[in-house]
Design a protein around this motif. Structure first.
Motif, PDB file in Angstrom:
ATOM      1  N   GLY A 124     -10.093 -18.386  -7.226  1.00 44.20           N
ATOM      2  CA  GLY A 124      -9.259 -18.609  -7.910  1.00 44.20           C
ATOM      3  C   GLY A 124      -8.081 -17.653  -7.300  1.00 44.20           C
ATOM      4  O   GLY A 124      -8.058 -18.540  -7.615  1.00 44.20           O
ATOM      5  N   VAL A 125      -7.519 -16.633  -7.262  1.00 40.10           N
ATOM      6  CA  VAL A 125      -6.425 -15.860  -7.280  1.00 40.10           C
ATOM      7  C   VAL A 125      -6.075 -17.051  -5.021  1.00 40.10           C
ATOM      8  O   VAL A 125      -5.053 -17.278  -5.415  1.00 40.10           O
ATOM      9  N   ALA A 126      -7.033 -16.933  -4.822  1.00 42.23           N
ATOM     10  CA  ALA A 126      -6.551 -17.434  -3.725  1.00 42.23           C
ATOM     11  C   ALA A 126      -5.604 -18.892  -3.581  1.00 42.23           C
ATOM     12  O   ALA A 126      -4.155 -19.459  -2.821  1.00 42.23           O
ATOM     13  N   LYS A 137       0.293  -6.433   3.854  1.00 41.90           N
ATOM     14  CA  LYS A 137       0.762  -6.766   4.589  1.00 41.90           C
ATOM     15  C   LYS A 137       0.854  -8.094   4.808  1.00 41.90           C
ATOM     16  O   LYS A 137       2.170  -8.939   5.484  1.00 41.90           O
ATOM     17  N   VAL A 138      -0.481  -8.990   4.557  1.00 39.85           N
ATOM     18  CA  VAL A 138       0.029 -10.048   4.813  1.00 39.85           C
ATOM     19  C   VAL A 138       0.022 -11.023   3.843  1.00 39.85           C
ATOM     20  O   VAL A 138       1.120 -12.218   3.894  1.00 39.85           O
ATOM     21  N   PHE A 139       1.138 -10.860   2.126  1.00 38.43           N
ATOM     22  CA  PHE A 139       1.174 -11.907   1.501  1.00 38.43           C
ATOM     23  C   PHE A 139       2.749 -12.152   1.540  1.00 38.43           C
ATOM     24  O   PHE A 139       3.832 -11.744   1.511  1.00 38.43           O
ATOM     25  N   PHE A 174      -5.494 -12.421  -2.682  1.00 38.24           N
ATOM     26  CA  PHE A 174      -4.301 -12.302  -1.939  1.00 38.24           C
ATOM     27  C   PHE A 174      -4.490 -12.483  -0.078  1.00 38.24           C
ATOM     28  O   PHE A 174      -3.131 -13.121   0.159  1.00 38.24           O
ATOM     29  N   VAL A 175      -5.875 -11.267  -0.208  1.00 39.03           N
ATOM     30  CA  VAL A 175      -5.191 -11.912   1.354  1.00 39.03           C
ATOM     31  C   VAL A 175      -5.477 -13.130   1.770  1.00 39.03           C
ATOM     32  O   VAL A 175      -4.936 -13.197   2.855  1.00 39.03           O
ATOM     33  N   GLY A 189     -11.746  -1.384  -2.339  1.00 35.43           N
ATOM     34  CA  GLY A 189     -10.268  -1.448  -2.561  1.00 35.43           C
ATOM     35  C   GLY A 189      -8.691  -1.069  -2.146  1.00 35.43           C
ATOM     36  O   GLY A 189      -8.036  -2.146  -1.816  1.00 35.43           O
ATOM     37  N   VAL A 190      -8.854  -0.755  -1.961  1.00 31.34           N
ATOM     38  CA  VAL A 190      -7.701   0.462  -0.982  1.00 31.34           C
ATOM     39  C   VAL A 190      -7.761  -0.299  -0.073  1.00 31.34           C
ATOM     40  O   VAL A 190      -6.174  -0.663   0.764  1.00 31.34           O
ATOM     41  N   ILE A 191      -8.218  -0.918   0.257  1.00 31.92           N
ATOM     42  CA  ILE A 191      -9.078  -1.409   2.040  1.00 31.92           C
ATOM     43  C   ILE A 191      -8.085  -2.782   1.630  1.00 31.92           C
ATOM     44  O   ILE A 191      -6.680  -2.888   3.236  1.00 31.92           O
ATOM     45  N   ILE A 192      -9.084  -3.471   1.386  1.00 29.79           N
ATOM     46  CA  ILE A 192      -8.259  -4.742   1.031  1.00 29.79           C
ATOM     47  C   ILE A 192      -6.789  -5.098   0.342  1.00 29.79           C
ATOM     48  O   ILE A 192      -5.816  -5.868   1.076  1.00 29.79           O
ATOM     49  N   TYR A 193      -6.606  -4.084  -0.147  1.00 30.59           N
ATOM     50  CA  TYR A 193      -5.267  -4.946  -1.222  1.00 30.59           C
ATOM     51  C   TYR A 193      -4.097  -3.529   0.025  1.00 30.59           C
ATOM     52  O   TYR A 193      -2.863  -4.155   0.226  1.00 30.59           O
ATOM     53  N   ALA A 194      -4.106  -3.075   0.924  1.00 30.07           N
ATOM     54  CA  ALA A 194      -3.238  -2.213   1.914  1.00 30.07           C
ATOM     55  C   ALA A 194      -3.163  -3.674   2.940  1.00 30.07           C
ATOM     56  O   ALA A 194      -2.039  -3.674   3.473  1.00 30.07           O
ATOM     57  N   ILE A 195      -4.556  -4.696   2.457  1.00 31.69           N
ATOM     58  CA  ILE A 195      -4.620  -5.459   3.857  1.00 31.69           C
ATOM     59  C   ILE A 195      -3.604  -7.157   3.079  1.00 31.69           C
ATOM     60  O   ILE A 195      -2.626  -7.540   4.211  1.00 31.69           O
ATOM     61  N   ALA A 196      -3.686  -6.981   2.172  1.00 34.82           N
ATOM     62  CA  ALA A 196      -2.732  -8.171   1.293  1.00 34.82           C
ATOM     63  C   ALA A 196      -1.305  -7.865   1.583  1.00 34.82           C
ATOM     64  O   ALA A 196      -0.428  -8.656   1.339  1.00 34.82           O
TER      65      ALA A 196
END
Length: 369
Positions: A191-193, A364-366, A275-276, A355-362
């Motif tokens: 959904g978000v992607a 960077k790439v958003f 988001f990623v 969540g911390v790992i994924i949002y840190a990547i998000a």
């Protein structure tokens, strides 16, 4: 004189518009509500018992020098639980295991040993009858035929089964948490992607920049609409499971609220990967394969449809690090066993680490454009 611009009102306006768009999207409704409900209906009508399982524990006073004990512990189909007496009793009360077995010497003559079984009301009686009347008796008959042909029997199974109180564990108590996790993961990632990729491709985000609303409130508005939609979905799934198939909510409304909080935490974590994907996707056709890299292994390995204990031992550690596994485990503990959110801190902690790992990547790439 006009008042100052309200970022909150702008965010709520974005939320309202995005929520309307989501409710009008057939794919959103099908993936978030349709598919989980279909699985719940299918498994719900399959019956109220759990699957066949020969998970047992031996009483500490059980004789372990006899052939019956040796044969039972050597058969792969029998899984012997080795825990403290308190933990074994708790597992038995909650239907996690089939029975406690005590093999004692017969002091009254006849067979050398007597096998006593202790079970609970949470155990499927068909499974218990299969173990006692077919499996266990078959083992004794086989031992008699090969090693003790000249005596009546090496052992006998006591006709009475000691039963302790236990809460009935239905199929729906296992399958509904998995389907709610399926819904949250699908919506959070796909959904978000698709949402943010289309907003960027259609220059909607660029048009937002022409307004006074700031970037954080744009994201919060869109994310809030997704959260509201999924919380409504969670209420529908739990409501149908409870009313139609007697899904267990141990403490009633309090348990329901704890499940909703847990679902909110899981959804926020899953949205991070959405988001990623939206940030690294070059075209809309690349979104599904990238999203499936994260979702498909979890649908299959995270205890969504069947227990991870059914997998080979080398695969189970991989299953136990997946965030959906910890959501499913925490929800089943809260709903059926009456655990609190605080007592599930390990499951929630693993989800938050993801969540911390994924949002840190998000971050960077958003991309906005």
């Amino acid at each position: 004189m006009q008042g100052s611009y309200s970022q909150i009102r702008a965010m709520l306006a974005i939320t309202k518009g995005s929520l309307r768009s989501t409710l009008r999207s057939p794919s959103s409704v099908v993936f978030s509500i349709g598919f989980p409900l279909i699985f719940i209906l299918v498994f719900g009508f399959m019956g109220g018992g759990s699957s066949v399982s020969f998970k047992i524990a031996f009483d500490p006073q059980s004789d372990t020098t006899n052939d019956v004990y040796k044969r039972l512990t050597a058969i792969p189909a029998v899984k012997v639980v080795r825990k403290s007496q308190l933990e074994v009793k708790e597992d038995l009360e909650k239907g996690r295991m089939l029975a406690i077995v005590r093999i004692s010497k017969n002091e009254k003559g006849g067979p050398d040993y007597i096998v006593h079984l202790t079970s609970s009301g949470a155990v499927n009686p068909q499974n218990l009858h299969l173990f006692k009347g077919t499996f266990l008796s078959g083992i004794i008959s086989d031992i008699n035929a090969h090693r003790y042909p000249n005596v009546p029997s090496v052992a006998t199974v006591a006709p009475e089964i000691t039963e302790i109180p236990g809460r009935v564990y239905r199929t729906i108590d296992f399958i509904l948490p998995g389907q709610l996790g399926f819904s949250l993961l699908s919506a959070g990632v796909f959904g978000v992607a698709f949402l943010f990729f289309n907003l960027r491709q259609q220059l909607v985000l660029k048009r937002f920049f022409a307004t006074p609303v700031t970037r954080p409130y744009i994201i919060l508005g869109e994310a809030l609409s997704r959260v509201i939609f999924q919380m409504i979905t969670a209420v529908i799934i739990i409501g149908i499971g409870t009313l139609a198939f007697h899904f267990t909510l141990v403490h009633g409304f309090r348990t329901f609220l704890e499940i909703m909080i847990l679902s909110f935490i899981a959804l926020v974590v899953f949205m991070g990967y959405g988001f990623v994907v939206s940030g690294i996707s070059k075209t809309e056709s690349t979104i599904p394969p990238l999203a499936n890299l994260f979702t498909l292994p979890q649908f299959l390995l995270a205890g969504t449809f069947f227990s991870i204990e059914a997998f080979p031992s080398w695969l189970q550690p991989i299953c136990r690090v997946l965030p959906l596994t910890h959501f499913n485990n925490a929800m089943r503990n809260i709903a059926f066993e009456g655990a609190s959110l605080i007592s599930c801190w390990q499951n929630i902690g693993v989800m938050l680490i993801w969540g911390v790992i994924i949002y840190a990547i998000a971050i960077k790439v958003f991309k906005w454009e």
